[in-house]
Design a protein around this motif. Structure first.
Motif, PDB file in Angstrom:
ATOM      1  N   ASP A 226       0.826  -1.198   0.000  1.00  0.00           N
ATOM      2  CA  ASP A 226       0.000   0.000   0.000  1.00  0.00           C
ATOM      3  C   ASP A 226       0.866   1.256   0.000  1.00  0.00           C
ATOM      4  OD1 ASP A 226      -2.711   1.176   0.266  1.00  0.00           O
ATOM      5  OD2 ASP A 226      -1.874   1.951   2.156  1.00  0.00           O
ATOM      6  N   GLY A 227       1.911   1.241   0.816  1.00  0.00           N
ATOM      7  CA  GLY A 227       2.815   2.384   0.901  1.00  0.00           C
ATOM      8  C   GLY A 227       3.510   2.644  -0.428  1.00  0.00           C
ATOM      9  N   GLN A 228       3.839   1.570  -1.131  1.00  0.00           N
ATOM     10  CA  GLN A 228       4.483   1.734  -2.440  1.00  0.00           C
ATOM     11  C   GLN A 228       3.491   2.320  -3.445  1.00  0.00           C
ATOM     12  OE1 GLN A 228       5.220  -1.934  -4.532  1.00  0.00           O
ATOM     13  NE2 GLN A 228       5.258  -0.660  -6.375  1.00  0.00           N
ATOM     14  N   GLN A 229       2.268   1.760  -3.464  1.00  0.00           N
ATOM     15  CA  GLN A 229       1.293   2.198  -4.466  1.00  0.00           C
ATOM     16  C   GLN A 229       0.807   3.621  -4.193  1.00  0.00           C
ATOM     17  OE1 GLN A 229      -1.408  -1.069  -4.201  1.00  0.00           O
ATOM     18  NE2 GLN A 229      -0.324  -2.256  -5.766  1.00  0.00           N
ATOM     19  N   MET A 230       0.732   3.996  -2.922  1.00  0.00           N
ATOM     20  CA  MET A 230       0.263   5.328  -2.564  1.00  0.00           C
ATOM     21  C   MET A 230       1.420   6.334  -2.473  1.00  0.00           C
ATOM     22  SD  MET A 230      -2.923   5.070  -2.321  1.00  0.00           S
ATOM     23  CE  MET A 230      -4.075   3.739  -2.375  1.00  0.00           C
ATOM     24  N   GLY A 231       2.635   5.876  -2.690  1.00  0.00           N
ATOM     25  CA  GLY A 231       3.774   6.770  -2.611  1.00  0.00           C
ATOM     26  C   GLY A 231       4.022   7.268  -1.196  1.00  0.00           C
ATOM     27  N   LYS A 232       3.904   6.346  -0.230  1.00  0.00           N
ATOM     28  CA  LYS A 232       4.126   6.763   1.164  1.00  0.00           C
ATOM     29  C   LYS A 232       5.337   6.002   1.739  1.00  0.00           C
ATOM     30  CE  LYS A 232      -0.164   5.945   2.520  1.00  0.00           C
ATOM     31  NZ  LYS A 232      -1.395   5.873   3.332  1.00  0.00           N
ATOM     32  N   PRO A 233       6.544   6.506   1.449  1.00  0.00           N
ATOM     33  CA  PRO A 233       7.733   5.784   1.964  1.00  0.00           C
ATOM     34  C   PRO A 233       7.764   5.710   3.485  1.00  0.00           C
ATOM     35  CG  PRO A 233       8.331   7.928   1.067  1.00  0.00           C
ATOM     36  CD  PRO A 233       6.907   7.709   0.708  1.00  0.00           C
ATOM     37  N   ASP A 234       7.169   6.700   4.169  1.00  0.00           N
ATOM     38  CA  ASP A 234       7.185   6.634   5.637  1.00  0.00           C
ATOM     39  C   ASP A 234       6.365   5.449   6.133  1.00  0.00           C
ATOM     40  OD1 ASP A 234       5.064   7.915   4.553  1.00  0.00           O
ATOM     41  OD2 ASP A 234       4.956   9.522   6.049  1.00  0.00           O
ATOM     42  N   GLN A 235       5.274   5.114   5.401  1.00  0.00           N
ATOM     43  CA  GLN A 235       4.476   3.946   5.809  1.00  0.00           C
ATOM     44  C   GLN A 235       5.261   2.656   5.579  1.00  0.00           C
ATOM     45  OE1 GLN A 235       0.338   3.768   4.424  1.00  0.00           O
ATOM     46  NE2 GLN A 235       0.585   1.548   4.214  1.00  0.00           N
ATOM     47  N   ILE A 236       6.018   2.605   4.439  1.00  0.00           N
ATOM     48  CA  ILE A 236       6.832   1.420   4.148  1.00  0.00           C
ATOM     49  C   ILE A 236       7.861   1.220   5.264  1.00  0.00           C
ATOM     50  CG2 ILE A 236       8.517   0.410   2.579  1.00  0.00           C
ATOM     51  CD1 ILE A 236       7.097   1.853   0.307  1.00  0.00           C
ATOM     52  N   LEU A 237       8.547   2.321   5.605  1.00  0.00           N
ATOM     53  CA  LEU A 237       9.590   2.192   6.637  1.00  0.00           C
ATOM     54  C   LEU A 237       8.982   1.874   7.994  1.00  0.00           C
ATOM     55  CD1 LEU A 237      11.844   4.997   5.270  1.00  0.00           C
ATOM     56  CD2 LEU A 237      12.563   2.650   5.725  1.00  0.00           C
ATOM     57  N   ALA A 238       7.813   2.433   8.282  1.00  0.00           N
ATOM     58  CA  ALA A 238       7.150   2.112   9.554  1.00  0.00           C
ATOM     59  C   ALA A 238       6.823   0.619   9.601  1.00  0.00           C
ATOM     60  CB  ALA A 238       5.894   2.954   9.723  1.00  0.00           C
ATOM     61  N   ALA A 239       6.348   0.072   8.472  1.00  0.00           N
ATOM     62  CA  ALA A 239       6.010  -1.352   8.427  1.00  0.00           C
ATOM     63  C   ALA A 239       7.268  -2.202   8.564  1.00  0.00           C
ATOM     64  CB  ALA A 239       5.288  -1.680   7.125  1.00  0.00           C
TER      65      ALA A 239
END
Lengths: 272, 260
Positions: A226-239
């Motif tokens: 989801d973070g990748q598709q929505m362009g949210k690197p902070d969500q990727i790193l949080a996960a």
């Protein structure tokens, strides 16, 4: 204070003075890098859009925790790992014990299992989806396969590696097969079995990511996609951080749960 | 009584470890098996322990054939071989698990007392020194009250002081039930300090070469002339056993008895 006390050199304070920074030394690199990145973004040297600074990752983690998303997704991931690990570990210990204890069983089973092991586990995904559907069953099956092989190999190796000299002690005292298994083989294979379970658990966390990439509506792997598709690197790193914490916590739990069984070990194992 | 008759062991690769060994050990006698490396001492011990099967011949303990580990035969190995996950008391009681718990506890406590390790009962093997561990192993073998006790170079890894104190401890334990003891050793001093008879073995294939009676009163003083004379006799027999067959002059039948 006696004379020997005063005469004895006192290296103890010096050594502890050295040891505290030594423990902190491992933290120094990540902390300095995080602070440097934070500073660089704050001062406008770096943009921080694709690689968010630690404060934004922290804020995202906090957000996810507050909204209950962290518990939801973390719980989903943990549930899959637990189910897959349980299946894979039980099967791995069962087949491993059979293969290790009985040469005919080993000659029958081991070649097939070794051949299956040569298949990269992710290659099973399409088949598992066809057989088990796109929901939980196929994900758990993939994790179970990933956990199975290290546990199987570890248990077989542990049984084959039992000290022949200790087995002879059992023979001298005329233990029968089940007594020998219970009083000598089982305690002797426990340490390696725990190590095998730990590497199985690590692989379980690896495969849960793969499983959740294949299409999931919840789970930390879903947060990554989801973070990748929505362009949210902070969500990727949080996960990613949540994965690291969960994995470490699960491993620590496994070590703590098995520690009473292994207290006799004369090794530096607990430091690993 | 322990009787070995025409005992032979040939391994699968054709190595003749033992050839036609005949030996009788009286009840309560201590026999030292001594010889150079590769003379089959350890093979012989493993056969009597029932850990390996002989290729030919028979082993009898008080007339009963030994065809596997026998309840009347106890073994102390070269290494202590304690189970690292059990504490000292449980290691000593390992062979008593078929006995009722109170009897087991009493016998373990008595055995630990005798080897001087009572205060270590709840510690693990790793916390003990090598000599202490070997004492635990000896207590573990004695506690089942075997009629025949086999010791396979049990003191070879220990320093001289520890060894001497373990010799005394072993004799003290032996004095209680007087089991037959077969002690495998390569140490002449050890054989003379402990045994009633030294049986000298000869390699390739392993066989009995000579016997030296050691009729010294106990306790034995290592510094006494009699002890030294006995050591010299055993040493000489050992030397003879190490010379190849061809170069050896024919020995008169009573050579051992006449050698002084």
């Amino acid at each position: 204070m006696t004379a020997t006390d005063t005469l004895a050199p006192s290296p103890a304070p010096a050594r502890t003075a050295l040891r505290v920074p030594a423990a902190a030394l491992g933290l120094a690199l990540p902390v300095v890098m995080a602070l440097a990145w934070e500073g660089a973004v704050r001062m406008g040297i770096a943009e921080g859009r694709l690689m968010p600074p630690p404060s934004r990752i922290g804020a995202m983690l906090l957000d996810l925790a507050r909204s209950g998303d962290l518990v939801l997704h973390g719980g989903a991931t943990l549930g899959r790992v637990a189910a897959g690990f349980a299946l894979g570990a039980v099967a791995g210990i069962g087949f491993g014990a059979l293969s290790g204890a009985s040469p005919p069983a080993r000659r029958l089973l081991d070649p097939t299992l070794q051949a299956l092991r040569a298949i990269p586990s992710i290659a099973w995904v399409p088949l598992f989806i066809l057989w088990l559907g796109i929901f939980e069953a196929s994900k758990v099956a993939l994790i179970a396969v990933g956990v199975f092989f290290p546990v199987y190999l570890g248990v077989v190796g542990a049984i084959l590696g039992v000290d022949r000299k200790l087995v002879e002690v059992g023979r001298v005292f005329r233990l029968n097969r089940s007594q020998l298994a219970r009083r000598i083989l089982l305690p002797a294979v426990l340490p390696d079995t725990v190590t095998a379970l730990r590497s199985g658990l690590g692989l379980g966390f690896m495969f849960v990511v793969a499983a959740e990439f294949m299409g999931a509506s919840e789970g930390l792997g879903y947060l990554l996609v989801d973070g990748q598709q929505m362009g949210k690197p902070d969500q990727i790193l949080a996960a990613i951080i949540a994965f690291a914490l969960l994995g470490k916590a699960a491993d620590t739990l496994l070590v703590a749960a098995t520690a009473p069984l292994l207290r006799w070990q004369d090794t530096a194992r607990e430091r690993l | 009584m322990l009787a070995l008759a025409h005992l032979s062991k040939t391994y699968a690769d054709g190595t003749r470890a033992l050839a036609d060994v005949n030996l009788e050990v009286r009840a309560g006698e201590i026999v030292a098996l001594i010889g150079g490396s590769g003379c089959g001492k350890t093979t012989l011990m493993r056969l009597v322990a029932g850990l390996d099967r002989p290729s030919a011949g028979a082993i009898r303990v008080d007339g009963e054939a030994v065809e596997g580990p026998h309840p009347a035969v106890g073994v102390v190995f070269q290494e202590p071989r304690l189970l690292p996950w059990l504490d000292i008391a449980d290691n000593v009681g390992f062979g008593l698990l078929d006995r009722p718990a109170p009897e087991r506890r009493a016998r373990v406590a008595a055995a630990l007392e005798r080897v001087g390790l009572a205060e270590h009962a709840r510690r693990r093997p790793r916390d003990l020194s090598g000599g202490q561990q070997q004492r635990v192993a000896i207590a573990r073998a004695f506690v089942t009250r075997p009629r025949v006790l086999l010791l396979d170079e049990p003191f070879s890894a220990l320093d001289a002081l520890t060894r001497a104190s373990l010799h005394e401890g072993l004799l003290a334990l032996w004095g209680q039930d007087r089991p037959t003891i077969v002690l495998v050793t390569h140490d002449v001093g050890e054989a003379v300090a402990l045994a009633d008879r030294a049986v000298v073995m000869r390699p390739k294939p392993g066989r009995v070469d000579d016997e030296v009676p050691l009729r010294l009163a106990r306790p034995r003083d290592r510094a006494s002339p009699a002890f030294e004379a006995a050591s010299r006799r055993v040493m000489a027999a050992l030397d003879r056993s190490l010379t190849p067959d061809e170069s050896r002059p024919a020995r008169e039948p009573q050579g051992a008895a006449l050698w002084w």
